[in-house]
Enzyme design. Structure first.
Site: not given
Ligand code: NAI
Length: 248
Positions: A155, A159
């Site tokens: 990851y 990133k």
């Molecule tokens: P989440 O797990 O709640 O949502 C992820 C989203 O990505 C969902 O809508 C899911 O359907 C979509 N997704 C995943 N694989 C997919 C695929 N193969 N095709 C299409 N859509 C796909 O994640 P969250 O927490 O909202 O994270 C969003 C972004 O922020 C990610 O890139 C994550 O790495 C990043 N992030 C999140 C942090 C956190 O603390 N939650 C911290 C730092 C970065």
């Protein structure tokens, strides 16, 4: 062609992506938002919510682990809606494991979804954005990619790679009115972080200057600025939104 700017947000079904899509579709930003995630039904719910609030939204189901599907999806948005102004590559996954136990599959899955899909989406979006002489690209990274995080070699690698990738896009497309920035969230309360044990959450809060975890709306606010018409002089930057957790 409508004057309303079109914004494509991947991973819009929940968490940070949902908050970004909701903010961009709100009265404040007034974008026509294209909601992308793997399955349609949660996106249809969000579309109805946005339309009930007077906004505009379109749904596109796409598995972004398939790079050809990503390219086709981006191209179809630009041709069906007549324009593509904003691209927010937000969808992401984790497959955590310590380095010595990490499988090839865990490595490949994370690189494919978190990095290769971003390349495919940006490559497909470059043409319509250059033609319009306007574009705003934001790639969602993570503080794990800035400072590392045990158990997240895959990851953090993906990133971190988004920084060099985005700075290169910023240099290649800057003269055409297209900007490209990274927003790097810290700990944000979403499904991705909901299973962390309470003692870890308390430890994390202690290291955050503002003494709270972030909300998805905190990230959406940064994305709203970076994708605004006002942000034409902001490009090639990594905007860390982490409550002061990793400040140097
Ligand atoms: P989440 O797990 O709640 O949502 C992820 C989203 O990505 C969902 O809508 C899911 O359907 C979509 N997704 C995943 N694989 C997919 C695929 N193969 N095709 C299409 N859509 C796909 O994640 P969250 O927490 O909202 O994270 C969003 C972004 O922020 C990610 O890139 C994550 O790495 C990043 N992030 C999140 C942090 C956190 O603390 N939650 C911290 C730092 C970065």
């Amino acid at each position: 062609m409508s004057d309303t700017r079109v914004a494509l947000v991947t991973g819009a079904s929940r968490g940070i992506g949902r908050a970004i899509a909701t903010r961009l579709a709100s009265d404040r930003e007034a974008r026509h938002v294209v909601l992308c995630a793997r399955s349609e039904s949660p996106l249809n719910d969000l579309k109805s919510q946005i339309e009930d609030g007077g906004g505009q939204a379109t749904v596109r189901a796409c598995d972004i682990s398939d790079r050809e599907a990503v390219a086709q999806m981006v191209e179809s948005v630009a041709s069906d809606l007549g324009r593509l102004d904003i691209l927010v590559n937000n969808a992401g996954i984790t497959r955590d494991n310590l380095l010595m136990r990490m499988s090839d599959e865990e490595w490949d899955d994370v690189l494919r979804v978190n990095l290769t899909s971003v390349f495919a989406a940006c490559r497909a979006a470059a043409r319509p954005m250059m033609r319009q002489r306007f574009g705003r690209i934001v790639n969602i990274a993570s503080t794990s990619g800035l400072v590392g995080n045990s158990g997240q070699a895959n990851y953090a690698a993906a990133k971190s790679a988004l920084s060099g990738f985005s700075r290169t896009i910023a240099r290649e497309l800057g003269s055409k009115g297209v900007t490209c920035n990274v927003v790097a969230p810290g700990f944000i309360q979403t499904d991705m972080t909901k299973d962390l044990p309470e003692n870890i959450v308390e430890q994390v809060k202690g290291a955050i200057a503002v003494k709270r975890l972030g909300a998805p709306e905190d990230i959406a606010a940064a994305v709203a600025y970076a994708t605004s018409d006002d942000a034409g002089f902001l490009t090639g930057q990594v905007i860390t939104v982490d409550g002061g957790m990793t400040m140097a």
